[in-house]
Motif scaffolding. Structure first.
Motif, PDB file in Angstrom:
ATOM      1  N   THR A 217       1.024  -0.803   0.271  1.00  0.00           N
ATOM      2  CA  THR A 217      -0.105  -0.155  -0.006  1.00  0.00           C
ATOM      3  C   THR A 217       0.887   1.555  -0.390  1.00  0.00           C
ATOM      4  N   VAL A 218       2.323   1.519   0.452  1.00  0.00           N
ATOM      5  CA  VAL A 218       2.970   2.404   0.527  1.00  0.00           C
ATOM      6  C   VAL A 218       3.489   3.351  -0.947  1.00  0.00           C
ATOM      7  N   SER A 219       3.209   2.211  -1.918  1.00  0.00           N
ATOM      8  CA  SER A 219       3.187   3.584  -3.214  1.00  0.00           C
ATOM      9  C   SER A 219       3.516   2.426  -4.285  1.00  0.00           C
ATOM     10  N   ASP A 220       3.328   3.937  -5.660  1.00  0.00           N
ATOM     11  CA  ASP A 220       2.919   2.628  -6.718  1.00  0.00           C
ATOM     12  C   ASP A 220       4.380   1.532  -7.104  1.00  0.00           C
ATOM     13  N   ALA A 221       5.583   2.349  -6.633  1.00  0.00           N
ATOM     14  CA  ALA A 221       7.086   1.142  -6.238  1.00  0.00           C
ATOM     15  C   ALA A 221       6.519  -0.120  -5.681  1.00  0.00           C
ATOM     16  N   ALA A 222       6.263   0.038  -4.765  1.00  0.00           N
ATOM     17  CA  ALA A 222       6.234  -0.806  -4.432  1.00  0.00           C
ATOM     18  C   ALA A 222       5.104  -1.813  -4.739  1.00  0.00           C
ATOM     19  N   ARG A 223       3.819  -2.085  -5.473  1.00  0.00           N
ATOM     20  CA  ARG A 223       2.960  -2.485  -5.687  1.00  0.00           C
ATOM     21  C   ARG A 223       3.747  -2.885  -7.065  1.00  0.00           C
TER      22      ARG A 223
END
Length: 387
Positions: A217-223
């Protein structure tokens, strides 16, 4: 306030056949392996009884038997996260999720960062997947622990590591990583084209006043680069029933899930799927009471140590039921748990198992009756008084 879950009495617990209750003689108080002494959630018990009564002990359903949907609904309620069940697969346990994910995210010999002191199997799961362990210890300022983001970046930038195996919440510390640190981690990993596999097995046991933030949930990068390993096995005490979830968001990691072998789902425990579904769907009042019992014991342990063993270092955990004790001031060597077992008859988990940073430490499981916890501390205190 939820009704606090009450632990089974010792005479009932000693009839269990699990490792916790068979590894040591009856005069030992077993506070080592991560199993709780509480009864199962009533909804889980009822569903398992019904399954056994109808002879429903076959193979797990390929679609996940409702466990994925139940977890997604729980995640939305607990954390404001709505993972898509279509981006999930069931597996035997979190260790299998980690190994199978790493096999697809690394080439043979690639480095994977772990952050000791950390869950001992991490040192074995990475090589099992064909990768190499790269240790970037947590930073410790004497009050709090946190990720060494500069150290992780250095490992990724140099090519020593390809990605990160994150323990979140962190075992053995009960550390709930801050959202800001997780965002920063996702940026570091994205800069170097890496990945994160986030072991979130203890997340449902986050304590009151602490906020658990799922990595995805923390960033688009994490996803884009993250895989989460989720399970009800710690929250609902279901380790022996064998069910976990691999969870991803849309994009490359969803392709990874689709590419996992069908046998990974086939090896999931069918009774584990049933128990996981019922726990996340209908066991939340029980879970609230269990967290309340754990929080009570976390506070009790602090008071007991302050009174009886003030030389022992203890930082109250923010999640789960594991306490990380600094016993180095007692002068019992790198592995004080060995002497505590031999002479005090209390079984703890040896600190050095968690990495070099665990020398002089031991992990204590406080998911037990307050009377058992009190007796364990008293035994250790009597040993310390003997010198």
């Amino acid at each position: 306030m939820p009704a606090t879950t009450q632990a089974h009495p010792l005479d009932v617990l000693r009839r269990r056949g699990s490792e916790k209750w068979t590894a040591h003689p009856a005069d030992v108080l077993p506070l080592f392996v991560a199993e709780m002494d509480y009864p199962l959630a009533p909804a889980v018990v009822a569903a398992l009884h019904e399954a056994v009564d109808r002879g429903d002990a076959g193979y797990a359903e390929a679609s996940g038997g409702g466990a994925k949907e139940a977890f997604a609904a729980y995640a939305e309620r607990a954390w404001g996260w709505s993972p898509d069940p279509a981006g999930m697969r069931t597996a035997t346990d979190v260790s299998v999720v980690i190994v199978e994910a790493l096999r697809r995210l690394t080439a043979p010999g690639d480095g994977v960062v772990i952050t000791p002191p950390v869950y001992p199997p991490f040192f074995e799961l990475v090589p099992e997947a064909g990768a190499a362990v790269v240790e970037v210890p947590l930073l410790d300022d004497g009050t709090t622990y946190r990720l060494d983001l500069d150290g992780i970046e250095a490992a990724l930038a140099s090519g020593a590591a390809r990605g990160v195996l994150l323990c979140h919440p962190h075992n053995p510390l009960g550390l709930v990583h801050d959202r800001a640190d997780l965002v920063a981690l996702s940026e570091v990993v994205a800069r170097h084209g890496g990945f994160v596999v986030s072991d979130e097995i203890h997340a449902p046991l986050t304590h009151t006043g602490r906020t658990f933030t799922p990595y995805l949930t923390v960033s688009d990068a994490a996803r884009a680069h993250g895989v989460a390993a989720e399970s009800g096995s710690k929250a609902f005490n279901l380790a022996g029933l064998k069910c976990a979830l691999v969870v991803t968001a849309d994009g490359p990691m969803a392709d990874l899930v689709r590419g996992l072998p069908e046998e990974m789902t086939g090896r999931t425990g069918h009774l584990g799927v049933i128990a996981t579904r019922e726990g996340f769907a209908h066991g939340l009042d029980w879970l609230d009471g269990t967290v309340a019992a754990i929080e009570h014991n976390a506070d009790l342990l602090g008071a007991l140590l302050a009174d009886r063993l003030p030389q022992v270092g203890y930082r109250r955990p923010g999640a789960s039921y594991l306490a990380w004790l600094d016993l180095s001031a007692l002068g019992w060597g790198d592995d004080p748990a060995a002497r505590i077992l031999a002479e005090a008859r209390v079984a703890l988990t040896s600190g050095p198992d968690f990495g070099r940073q665990g020398a002089g430490f031991a992990r204590l499981n406080l998911a037990c009756a307050p009377e058992v916890l009190t007796e364990a501390v008293d035994r250790i205190a009597r040993l310390a008084a003997r010198g």
